[in-house]
Design a protein around this motif. Structure first.
Motif, PDB file in Angstrom:
ATOM      1  N   ILE A  84       0.831  -1.202   0.000  1.00 59.08           N
ATOM      2  CA  ILE A  84       0.000   0.000   0.000  1.00 59.08           C
ATOM      3  C   ILE A  84       0.868   1.255   0.000  1.00 59.08           C
ATOM      4  CG2 ILE A  84      -1.635   1.354   1.385  1.00 59.08           C
ATOM      5  CD1 ILE A  84      -2.808  -1.342   2.333  1.00 59.08           C
ATOM      6  N   ALA A  85       1.900   1.264   0.843  1.00 61.54           N
ATOM      7  CA  ALA A  85       2.789   2.426   0.909  1.00 61.54           C
ATOM      8  C   ALA A  85       3.442   2.693  -0.438  1.00 61.54           C
ATOM      9  CB  ALA A  85       3.851   2.217   1.980  1.00 61.54           C
ATOM     10  N   GLY A  86       3.855   1.642  -1.127  1.00 59.26           N
ATOM     11  CA  GLY A  86       4.463   1.812  -2.445  1.00 59.26           C
ATOM     12  C   GLY A  86       3.503   2.434  -3.442  1.00 59.26           C
ATOM     13  N   LYS A  87       2.259   2.002  -3.439  1.00 56.94           N
ATOM     14  CA  LYS A  87       1.264   2.565  -4.357  1.00 56.94           C
ATOM     15  C   LYS A  87       1.004   4.031  -4.031  1.00 56.94           C
ATOM     16  CE  LYS A  87      -1.050  -1.900  -5.144  1.00 56.94           C
ATOM     17  NZ  LYS A  87      -0.666  -2.026  -6.547  1.00 56.94           N
ATOM     18  N   ILE A  88       0.964   4.355  -2.742  1.00 53.76           N
ATOM     19  CA  ILE A  88       0.753   5.748  -2.334  1.00 53.76           C
ATOM     20  C   ILE A  88       1.904   6.624  -2.808  1.00 53.76           C
ATOM     21  CG2 ILE A  88       0.706   7.294  -0.324  1.00 53.76           C
ATOM     22  CD1 ILE A  88      -0.852   5.057   1.142  1.00 53.76           C
ATOM     23  N   ARG A  89       3.125   6.188  -2.568  1.00 55.02           N
ATOM     24  CA  ARG A  89       4.284   7.025  -2.918  1.00 55.02           C
ATOM     25  C   ARG A  89       4.423   7.195  -4.421  1.00 55.02           C
ATOM     26  NH1 ARG A  89       7.427   7.742   1.738  1.00 55.02           N
ATOM     27  NH2 ARG A  89       8.465   9.376   0.527  1.00 55.02           N
ATOM     28  N   ARG A  90       4.067   6.163  -5.188  1.00 55.71           N
ATOM     29  CA  ARG A  90       4.150   6.281  -6.650  1.00 55.71           C
ATOM     30  C   ARG A  90       3.075   7.201  -7.211  1.00 55.71           C
ATOM     31  NH1 ARG A  90       5.505   0.811  -5.970  1.00 55.71           N
ATOM     32  NH2 ARG A  90       3.341   0.130  -6.307  1.00 55.71           N
ATOM     33  N   SER A  91       1.912   7.208  -6.575  1.00 55.08           N
ATOM     34  CA  SER A  91       0.802   8.018  -7.075  1.00 55.08           C
ATOM     35  C   SER A  91       0.824   9.448  -6.568  1.00 55.08           C
ATOM     36  CB  SER A  91      -0.533   7.367  -6.691  1.00 55.08           C
ATOM     37  OG  SER A  91      -0.701   6.129  -7.336  1.00 55.08           O
ATOM     38  N   PHE A  92       1.387   9.645  -5.369  1.00 51.52           N
ATOM     39  CA  PHE A  92       1.375  10.964  -4.742  1.00 51.52           C
ATOM     40  C   PHE A  92       2.813  11.389  -4.406  1.00 51.52           C
ATOM     41  CE2 PHE A  92      -2.735   9.076  -2.954  1.00 51.52           C
ATOM     42  CZ  PHE A  92      -3.503   9.552  -4.008  1.00 51.52           C
ATOM     43  N   PRO A  93       3.519  11.997  -5.332  1.00 55.43           N
ATOM     44  CA  PRO A  93       4.923  12.358  -5.083  1.00 55.43           C
ATOM     45  C   PRO A  93       5.117  13.350  -3.944  1.00 55.43           C
ATOM     46  CG  PRO A  93       4.137  13.252  -7.179  1.00 55.43           C
ATOM     47  CD  PRO A  93       3.109  12.291  -6.720  1.00 55.43           C
ATOM     48  N   SER A  94       4.071  14.088  -3.574  1.00 56.04           N
ATOM     49  CA  SER A  94       4.204  15.057  -2.476  1.00 56.04           C
ATOM     50  C   SER A  94       4.017  14.429  -1.105  1.00 56.04           C
ATOM     51  CB  SER A  94       3.186  16.196  -2.645  1.00 56.04           C
ATOM     52  OG  SER A  94       3.452  16.946  -3.813  1.00 56.04           O
ATOM     53  N   CYS A  95       3.633  13.154  -1.051  1.00 54.99           N
ATOM     54  CA  CYS A  95       3.341  12.521   0.237  1.00 54.99           C
ATOM     55  C   CYS A  95       4.598  12.425   1.097  1.00 54.99           C
ATOM     56  CB  CYS A  95       2.751  11.133   0.022  1.00 54.99           C
ATOM     57  SG  CYS A  95       2.292  10.311   1.560  1.00 54.99           S
ATOM     58  N   ARG A  96       4.528  13.000   2.299  1.00 59.25           N
ATOM     59  CA  ARG A  96       5.643  12.994   3.235  1.00 59.25           C
ATOM     60  C   ARG A  96       5.470  11.980   4.355  1.00 59.25           C
ATOM     61  NH1 ARG A  96       5.350  16.695   6.256  1.00 59.25           N
ATOM     62  NH2 ARG A  96       3.449  17.774   5.639  1.00 59.25           N
ATOM     63  N   SER A  97       4.223  11.571   4.608  1.00 58.49           N
ATOM     64  CA  SER A  97       4.004  10.680   5.746  1.00 58.49           C
ATOM     65  C   SER A  97       2.708   9.901   5.565  1.00 58.49           C
ATOM     66  CB  SER A  97       3.953  11.481   7.051  1.00 58.49           C
ATOM     67  OG  SER A  97       3.853  10.632   8.171  1.00 58.49           O
ATOM     68  N   ILE A  98       2.763   8.613   5.905  1.00 60.19           N
ATOM     69  CA  ILE A  98       1.595   7.741   5.907  1.00 60.19           C
ATOM     70  C   ILE A  98       1.321   7.383   7.363  1.00 60.19           C
ATOM     71  CG2 ILE A  98       0.645   5.540   5.122  1.00 60.19           C
ATOM     72  CD1 ILE A  98       2.776   5.703   2.823  1.00 60.19           C
ATOM     73  N   ASN A  99       0.182   7.817   7.884  1.00 64.44           N
ATOM     74  CA  ASN A  99      -0.117   7.710   9.307  1.00 64.44           C
ATOM     75  C   ASN A  99      -1.281   6.761   9.544  1.00 64.44           C
ATOM     76  OD1 ASN A  99       1.802   9.777   9.411  1.00 64.44           O
ATOM     77  ND2 ASN A  99       0.249  11.382   9.475  1.00 64.44           N
ATOM     78  N   MET A 100      -1.411   6.247  10.785  1.00 71.83           N
ATOM     79  CA  MET A 100      -2.495   5.318  11.088  1.00 71.83           C
ATOM     80  C   MET A 100      -2.572   5.061  12.591  1.00 71.83           C
ATOM     81  SD  MET A 100      -0.583   1.923   9.572  1.00 71.83           S
ATOM     82  CE  MET A 100       0.422   2.923   8.456  1.00 71.83           C
ATOM     83  N   ASP A 101      -3.686   4.461  13.002  1.00 76.59           N
ATOM     84  CA  ASP A 101      -3.838   4.007  14.377  1.00 76.59           C
ATOM     85  C   ASP A 101      -3.150   2.656  14.551  1.00 76.59           C
ATOM     86  OD1 ASP A 101      -5.351   6.181  15.283  1.00 76.59           O
ATOM     87  OD2 ASP A 101      -7.225   5.270  14.618  1.00 76.59           O
ATOM     88  N   ALA A 102      -2.742   2.380  15.787  1.00 75.51           N
ATOM     89  CA  ALA A 102      -2.057   1.126  16.096  1.00 75.51           C
ATOM     90  C   ALA A 102      -2.352   0.754  17.540  1.00 75.51           C
ATOM     91  CB  ALA A 102      -0.553   1.265  15.888  1.00 75.51           C
ATOM     92  N   THR A 103      -2.092  -0.495  17.874  1.00 77.61           N
ATOM     93  CA  THR A 103      -2.123  -0.927  19.266  1.00 77.61           C
ATOM     94  C   THR A 103      -0.717  -1.365  19.663  1.00 77.61           C
ATOM     95  OG1 THR A 103      -2.563  -3.275  18.874  1.00 77.61           O
ATOM     96  CG2 THR A 103      -4.471  -1.790  18.907  1.00 77.61           C
TER      97      THR A 103
END
Length: 301
Positions: A84-103
């Protein structure tokens, strides 16, 4: 976007592109939570995730931050998250951070190598439901961790280059324990140093186990005045040098909110709380109860 369930994310993510990657919460046992009780947890197909990414890109979207939903997206298998991160970075070159909830358990189940790989792939902020600094309260609320486990896993995620943020709930320790909880939680934060803290002050919602505990006299909720006093003590005791921490505290029942950055805006926030405390000392006690469980919805945008 097709989104199944109730959208819930920290206010610091309000400008992020929210990308659903799962439905519900894989843990879903916290006694105070009703967000995901009506949902059967499942991972969304990669084809659906990619379709949403491409839809946003086709509309000219190029977000700087992406927030992965739902309840604890970091629990997904590492290879899946990396894809998923790879698809995001390839599609959105301005993306600086991928954030989410975790336990805490999500982190524990990933190796140091996996954590480093996710950080290298652009995963940034992880929001952990710390909730309380008291071990007995964590046990009563059926959180998935003890304090010692939280200390250990936060150290691991920070060593890997990931960013630790925290969710807490004033009032979660119950009547008469607000200041005790504030002091324990402040000690926890002074040791672990989150970059962001979000306080969703406890709201007892019909249908949750904690609501039933309160009705049966097994849990005695604190008043909103006590919750304000707890929050004031927490902010008073939190001390950092050389680090700015974003804080946002909500008291939905009395429509009060305090936010700012520590340490620079501490006195301003304490002053806001002093004003609210003064007002609520003159009123009848108010308790945060909600009789109605929100309906399950599918949101389209």
């Amino acid at each position: 976007m097709i989104y199944e369930g109730q959208i819930c994310r920290g206010p610091m993510e309000r400008s992020s592109f929210m990308l659903p990657v799962a439905v519900g919460c894989s843990y879903n046992r916290c006694r105070f939570c009703n967000l995901f009780k009506h949902l059967k947890y499942r991972q969304l197909p990669m084809e659906q995730v990619e379709e949403e990414i491409l839809r946003v890109r086709a509309l000219g979207g190029d977000p700087e931050t992406v927030f992965l939903g739902d309840g604890n997206a970091f629990g997904l298998e590492t290879g899946h998250l990396l894809e998923i991160a790879g698809k995001i970075r390839r599609s959105f070159p301005s993306c600086r951070s991928i954030n989410m909830d975790a336990t805490v358990t999500n982190i524990r189940l990933k190796s140091d190598e996996e954590l480093r790989a996710l950080a290298a792939a652009g995963v940034g902020h992880l929001y952990l439901g710390i909730e309380s600094g008291l071990d007995d309260v964590l046990g009563t609320m059926e959180k998935d961790h003890t304090l010692e486990q939280a200390y250990e896993q936060i150290q691991r995620l920070r060593a890997a280059g990931l960013i630790y943020d925290a969710h807490i709930m004033t009032g979660i320790a119950g009547r008469g324990r607000g200041l005790e909880n504030a002091e324990a939680t402040a000690e926890f934060f002074n040791r672990t140093r989150p970059e962001r803290i979000i306080n969703f002050s406890l709201f007892l919602i019909a249908g949750t186990p904690l609501y039933e505990d309160a009705k049966a006299g097994r849990f005695f909720p604190a008043s909103e005045l006590e919750n304000l006093e707890e929050e004031r003590r927490l902010l008073q005791l939190m001390e950092w040098e050389g680090q700015r921490v974003a804080y946002d505290g909500f008291h939905d029942c009395i429509t009060f909110r305090v936010r700012g950055r520590l340490p620079g805006e501490k006195e301003k926030m304490l002053g806001m709380l002093d004003g609210a405390i003064k007002v609520w000392k003159e009123k009848e006690p108010v308790f945060a109860w909600a009789e109605r469980i929100p309906d399950a919805v599918i949101l389209k945008e």
